[in-house]
Design a protein around this motif. Structure first.
Motif, PDB file in Angstrom:
ATOM      1  N   GLN A  23      37.870 -22.286  71.772  1.00 29.10           N
ATOM      2  CA  GLN A  23      38.539 -20.885  72.151  1.00 29.10           C
ATOM      3  C   GLN A  23      39.519 -20.439  71.661  1.00 29.10           C
ATOM      4  O   GLN A  23      40.139 -19.383  71.103  1.00 29.10           O
ATOM      5  N   GLY A  24      40.637 -21.563  70.905  1.00 30.81           N
ATOM      6  CA  GLY A  24      41.395 -21.543  69.798  1.00 30.81           C
ATOM      7  C   GLY A  24      42.691 -21.544  70.921  1.00 30.81           C
ATOM      8  O   GLY A  24      43.929 -21.475  70.383  1.00 30.81           O
ATOM      9  N   GLY A  25      42.537 -23.098  71.696  1.00 32.29           N
ATOM     10  CA  GLY A  25      43.077 -23.657  72.572  1.00 32.29           C
ATOM     11  C   GLY A  25      43.722 -22.907  73.577  1.00 32.29           C
ATOM     12  O   GLY A  25      43.129 -21.672  73.732  1.00 32.29           O
ATOM     13  N   MET A  26      44.771 -23.228  75.069  1.00 30.97           N
ATOM     14  CA  MET A  26      44.894 -22.211  76.153  1.00 30.97           C
ATOM     15  C   MET A  26      45.466 -21.007  75.774  1.00 30.97           C
ATOM     16  O   MET A  26      45.174 -20.527  77.260  1.00 30.97           O
ATOM     17  N   ILE A  27      46.092 -20.958  75.340  1.00 31.94           N
ATOM     18  CA  ILE A  27      47.348 -19.892  74.346  1.00 31.94           C
ATOM     19  C   ILE A  27      46.332 -18.790  74.353  1.00 31.94           C
ATOM     20  O   ILE A  27      46.101 -18.069  75.047  1.00 31.94           O
ATOM     21  N   ALA A  28      45.219 -19.152  73.559  1.00 31.67           N
ATOM     22  CA  ALA A  28      43.980 -18.204  73.061  1.00 31.67           C
ATOM     23  C   ALA A  28      43.242 -17.287  74.695  1.00 31.67           C
ATOM     24  O   ALA A  28      42.782 -16.692  74.625  1.00 31.67           O
ATOM     25  N   ALA A  29      42.803 -18.983  74.867  1.00 32.01           N
ATOM     26  CA  ALA A  29      41.981 -18.517  76.236  1.00 32.01           C
ATOM     27  C   ALA A  29      42.542 -18.041  77.441  1.00 32.01           C
ATOM     28  O   ALA A  29      41.587 -16.904  78.352  1.00 32.01           O
ATOM     29  N   ILE A  30      43.872 -17.808  77.854  1.00 28.60           N
ATOM     30  CA  ILE A  30      44.244 -17.406  78.252  1.00 28.60           C
ATOM     31  C   ILE A  30      44.600 -16.129  78.094  1.00 28.60           C
ATOM     32  O   ILE A  30      43.650 -14.010  79.125  1.00 28.60           O
ATOM     33  N   ALA A  31      44.756 -15.367  76.685  1.00 27.31           N
ATOM     34  CA  ALA A  31      45.546 -14.489  76.172  1.00 27.31           C
ATOM     35  C   ALA A  31      43.697 -13.447  76.003  1.00 27.31           C
ATOM     36  O   ALA A  31      43.467 -12.207  76.788  1.00 27.31           O
ATOM     37  N   ASN A  32      42.622 -13.831  75.482  1.00 32.04           N
ATOM     38  CA  ASN A  32      41.696 -13.014  75.478  1.00 32.04           C
ATOM     39  C   ASN A  32      40.524 -12.917  77.160  1.00 32.04           C
ATOM     40  O   ASN A  32      39.996 -12.502  76.783  1.00 32.04           O
ATOM     41  N   GLY A  33      40.586 -14.051  77.820  1.00 31.57           N
ATOM     42  CA  GLY A  33      40.790 -13.526  78.961  1.00 31.57           C
ATOM     43  C   GLY A  33      39.858 -14.568  79.493  1.00 31.57           C
ATOM     44  O   GLY A  33      39.187 -14.304  80.934  1.00 31.57           O
ATOM     45  N   TRP A  34      39.429 -15.371  78.624  1.00 35.70           N
ATOM     46  CA  TRP A  34      38.435 -16.280  79.155  1.00 35.70           C
ATOM     47  C   TRP A  34      38.752 -17.166  80.475  1.00 35.70           C
ATOM     48  O   TRP A  34      37.551 -17.146  81.579  1.00 35.70           O
ATOM     49  N   VAL A  35      39.802 -17.633  80.369  1.00 37.56           N
ATOM     50  CA  VAL A  35      40.348 -18.421  82.084  1.00 37.56           C
ATOM     51  C   VAL A  35      40.017 -17.534  83.281  1.00 37.56           C
ATOM     52  O   VAL A  35      39.317 -17.780  83.867  1.00 37.56           O
ATOM     53  N   ALA A  36      40.677 -15.690  82.808  1.00 38.21           N
ATOM     54  CA  ALA A  36      40.557 -15.056  84.290  1.00 38.21           C
ATOM     55  C   ALA A  36      38.815 -14.963  84.387  1.00 38.21           C
ATOM     56  O   ALA A  36      38.342 -15.476  85.728  1.00 38.21           O
ATOM     57  N   GLU A  37      38.225 -15.113  83.934  1.00 40.91           N
ATOM     58  CA  GLU A  37      36.920 -14.821  84.175  1.00 40.91           C
ATOM     59  C   GLU A  37      35.898 -15.434  84.525  1.00 40.91           C
ATOM     60  O   GLU A  37      35.641 -15.387  85.713  1.00 40.91           O
ATOM     61  N   ARG A  38      36.589 -16.817  84.133  1.00 39.95           N
ATOM     62  CA  ARG A  38      35.198 -18.437  84.766  1.00 39.95           C
ATOM     63  C   ARG A  38      35.850 -18.203  86.475  1.00 39.95           C
ATOM     64  O   ARG A  38      34.938 -19.764  87.304  1.00 39.95           O
ATOM     65  N   ILE A  39      37.334 -18.435  86.526  1.00 36.10           N
ATOM     66  CA  ILE A  39      38.071 -18.439  87.938  1.00 36.10           C
ATOM     67  C   ILE A  39      36.979 -17.222  89.047  1.00 36.10           C
ATOM     68  O   ILE A  39      36.596 -17.660  89.515  1.00 36.10           O
ATOM     69  N   ALA A  40      37.003 -15.812  87.967  1.00 34.13           N
ATOM     70  CA  ALA A  40      36.479 -15.419  89.228  1.00 34.13           C
ATOM     71  C   ALA A  40      35.149 -15.605  88.932  1.00 34.13           C
ATOM     72  O   ALA A  40      34.978 -15.033  90.607  1.00 34.13           O
ATOM     73  N   ALA A  41      34.496 -16.308  88.397  1.00 33.70           N
ATOM     74  CA  ALA A  41      32.531 -15.951  88.363  1.00 33.70           C
ATOM     75  C   ALA A  41      33.026 -17.290  90.026  1.00 33.70           C
ATOM     76  O   ALA A  41      31.820 -17.016  91.104  1.00 33.70           O
ATOM     77  N   VAL A  42      33.633 -17.868  90.138  1.00 38.05           N
ATOM     78  CA  VAL A  42      33.545 -19.346  91.125  1.00 38.05           C
ATOM     79  C   VAL A  42      33.714 -18.811  92.465  1.00 38.05           C
ATOM     80  O   VAL A  42      33.465 -18.619  92.868  1.00 38.05           O
ATOM     81  N   GLU A  43      35.027 -17.497  92.343  1.00 40.46           N
ATOM     82  CA  GLU A  43      35.820 -17.190  93.414  1.00 40.46           C
ATOM     83  C   GLU A  43      34.623 -16.156  93.759  1.00 40.46           C
ATOM     84  O   GLU A  43      34.989 -16.099  95.275  1.00 40.46           O
ATOM     85  N   THR A  44      33.633 -15.766  93.699  1.00 38.71           N
ATOM     86  CA  THR A  44      33.358 -14.864  94.123  1.00 38.71           C
ATOM     87  C   THR A  44      32.255 -15.204  94.701  1.00 38.71           C
ATOM     88  O   THR A  44      31.593 -14.727  95.727  1.00 38.71           O
TER      89      THR A  44
END
Length: 705
Positions: free
Chosen positions: A430-451
């Motif tokens: 994704q370009g590293g953790m900063i990019a993965a946070i900024a583009n919402g990738w991290v939040a999307e992965r967590i949301a899938a598990v939490e759902t």
């Protein structure tokens, strides 16, 4: 003299895995082995019922020895054998004087260091009297604006012996400056100072959704703080990777590890780009890892974290001693419940046990009443005594890596390493953790598990003891200390006004605002001149810079959905004088009723319903008559599948005639559903049904919401 050697295993024939499985499949009587014996967590990992040397060979000692790469077994050769782990507790009263009393009580009662979290106002870089601070003042930490406040919090504490590990969010550099200035004013020079500044801008960004400066500027300040710390405070660390924002939002263990690794790599790059040697940079980073109530999983996760970090530092060229992770373990906030708080004691115990078995250097246990406000003296004592019992009575620190060599734990550790590394590679893509946070990738992965987890909690596939299983609707709440935050803020504002009138810090603040390098030293000079936390934070924001913004991660306590139900039921009870009521209409013998009566009682009490009904052998006429006298409006038929075809068509209409607004059948109706509905059954409850939807529907019908 006895010359014969006793060998217990010699008297028993060796049993292979194939022989064992064949015997198990015979006992299953045709049920699929994979369905009945293999479980899967939210990581998607298949957990076998039995682990052997064939599944994870340990003969070559793949985990090595404690204190050496890959550090799975411990960061040091003797683990916690000599001094035990650091019992690091946290005050939670917003008043500095009261927080100091909590700290002194913790240290006198067996605590060994301090985790100091500043309140939400300071966390955002605001003084207590700032107009924007109103909603945040005194929330989630201690209200600190000046070195005088910090000196009051840390009064009578040997900062070269106990030390404090700060948690100040976006204000990590102002808080560090206040800490150094306070210590020096009390005769503790930086070279003797113990603790951690815990700069974690990425974790703060995910927690709050914002930083006052661009991420690049925050990372530059983090690197500056690390450089100053490495040069001046050898017993301190500058940076922390804290997994709590991800864990409390619902991340699974593999995600926790991958996000930990991604954040650690981002900080390592920032520090080395600023000129720090990779080994020196790695030693400036400590890790705080939240764990839940699955202790085998938690033990494996903690061991895997050390292996993963060692691999990163080794790949970057770090020395073996720099590859050893500094680890604090804390009870995850998401597993602590608002009601049934006595069960939180057990959850704390599991978390602390996992940390101790995994050889964590420091452990923080959360008071059991923390979800509902300021902790009581009893709950704080219980939190630290949990660790003391594990250390001094259970002797968990007397054995180095007691889990080492256990096939299940070793396999689980290695599986976590492999899966977390694969997910970390996706973060890098994704370009590293900063990019993965900024583009919402991290939040999307967590949301899938939490759902998925929320669905399982709603159906009670994932039980929450004391909440969705074995709840008590008559429990007495723990009395909470009421704090007049408005009065405390007014008093703090008056102190701040007097402080500012007695200190001239303008020159030092101007020098800080003009500085490009050496900002930590300039911030410390400003603190020594009397600048407040808010003033230092404002001076650190370059003119014209834009704040960083993302969607913050939302904390999802396991019990939140059921707590909402209980709140609605309690509001109903306040209006009506009693909770919403359910009558259990048991049919047949007690033995025929018991299983489904117990199931139904658990289900309805989890939503705050008062469950009525006598445990006695009854027939249809008796059940209908008893319901008519109960005052309830919901009736639940409880018996066996064998009895239902004859009982339901007769009983359901009688219950309706007796005043039942809702007739519910305990059990899965299968092909008989249409016939039962025609007879008057409105709803069915059974294992894996949507409990939340059922209870909300009934509460709405009762006009409780």
């Amino acid at each position: 003299m006895i010359t014969r050697h006793f060998q217990l295993g010699a008297d028993f024939p060796e049993v292979s895995y194939a022989d064992w499985r064949k015997a198990v499949e015979g006992d299953l009587k045709g049920a699929p082995f994979e369905k009945r014996m293999i479980s899967r967590g939210y990581e998607g990992i298949e957990l076998q019922p039995l682990y052997t040397e064939d599944i994870f060979p340990t003969r070559e000692d793949p985990s090595g020895v404690p204190g050496h790469p890959p550090f799975a077994r411990a960061a040091s050769v003797l683990g916690n054998r000599l001094q035990g782990w650091d019992i690091r507790q946290e005050p939670d009263h917003p008043d500095p004087a009261q927080a100091n009393a909590q700290i002194l009580d913790d240290l006198a009662g067996g605590g060994t260091s301090v985790s100091l979290r500043l309140d939400a106002a300071a966390w955002h870089g605001l003084d207590a009297d700032a107009p924007q601070a109103g909603q945040w003042f005194g929330r989630d930490g201690v209200a600190i604006s000046t070195t005088a406040d910090l000196a009051q919090v840390l009064d009578k504490i040997r900062l070269d012996v106990a030390g404090a590990w700060l948690h100040a969010g976006a204000a990590f550099l102002p808080a560090a400056a206040l800490y150094v200035a306070t210590a020096q004013a009390n005769g503790v020079t930086p070279d003797r100072l113990l603790g951690g500044f815990n700069a974690d801008p990425l974790g703060t960004l995910m927690h709050d959704g914002s930083l006052p400066v661009p991420v690049e500027r925050a990372l530059a300040d983090t690197a500056d703080l690390a450089s100053w710390t490495a040069a001046n405070a050898p017993r301190m660390t500058a940076v922390e990777v804290n997994t709590s924002p991800y864990h409390d939002a619902g991340a699974n263990s593999v995600q926790d590890l991958a996000f930990l690794l991604g954040s650690g790599v981002a900080y390592l790059r920032a520090l080395t780009d600023a000129g720090l040697d990779v080994s020196l940079a790695a030693r400036q980073i400590q890790f705080s890892i939240s764990v839940g109530a699955r202790f085998y999983q938690a033990i494996a996760k903690l061991r895997a974290a050390r292996v993963l970090w060692a691999a990163v530092v080794a790949a970057a060229g770090g020395t073996p001693d720099a590859q050893a992770m500094r680890m604090r373990v804390a009870t995850g906030r998401r597993v602590l419940t608002t009601r049934g708080q006595s069960v939180n004691i057990l959850r704390n115990t599991v978390a602390a046990y996992a940390g101790a078995i995994a050889s964590a250097e420091a452990i923080t246990t959360i008071p059991f009443d923390a979800p509902t406000g300021i902790s009581t003296e009893q709950s704080r004592r219980n939190a630290r005594n949990t660790q003391i019992v594990l250390a001094e009575e259970c002797h968990l620190n007397h054995v180095v890596d007691p889990a080492g060599g256990a096939w299940y734990i070793e396999w689980y550790t290695q599986t976590f390493v492999e899966q977390a590394w694969a997910l970390f590679q996706q973060i890098e893509a994704q370009g590293g953790m900063i990019a993965a946070i900024a583009n919402g990738w991290v939040a999307e992965r967590i949301a899938a598990v939490e759902t998925k987890r929320e669905r399982d909690i709603a159906s009670r596939k994932v039980p929450i003891t004391g909440i969705s299983e074995h709840p008590s609707i008559h429990e007495l709440r723990t009395p909470q200390q009421v704090i007049d935050r408005a009065a405390l803020r007014d008093a703090t504002a008056r102190k701040l006004a007097a402080w500012r009138s007695g200190h001239a810090s303008g020159t030092a603040l101007a020098a800080l605002a003009a500085s490009q390098d050496g900002r930590t030293a300039a911030a410390i000079a400003a603190a020594q001149a009397g600048a407040t936390l808010g003033e230092i934070a404002a001076a650190l924001v370059p003119p014209g810079s834009e704040p960083a913004h993302v969607s913050p991660l939302v904390v999802h306590p396991y019990d939140e959905a059921f707590e909402d139900l209980r709140d609605a039921a309690e509001a109903f009870a306040t209006r009506k004088g009693h909770p919403p009521r359910v009558w259990l209409a048991g049919i047949g013998s007690i033995a025929e009723q018991t299983a489904r009566r117990n199931f139904s009682r658990n289900l309805f009490e989890s939503g705050g319903f008062e469950v009525l009904g006598h445990e006695a052998a009854t027939d249809v006429e008796q059940a209908a008559a008893a319901f008519a006298q109960s005052g309830a409006t919901v009736a639940v038929i409880c018996s066996t599948d064998k009895r239902y075809p004859a009982v339901v068509p007769e009983l359901a209409p009688k219950l309706k005639a007796a005043g039942a607004r809702h007739v519910i059948l305990a059990g899965n109706p299968g092909a008989a559903e249409a016939a039962y509905r025609e007879a008057g059954v409105d709803r069915f409850i059974f294992v894996r049904c949507d409990v939340l939807e059922t209870l909300w529907s009934l509460l709405r019908a009762e006009e409780a919401v």
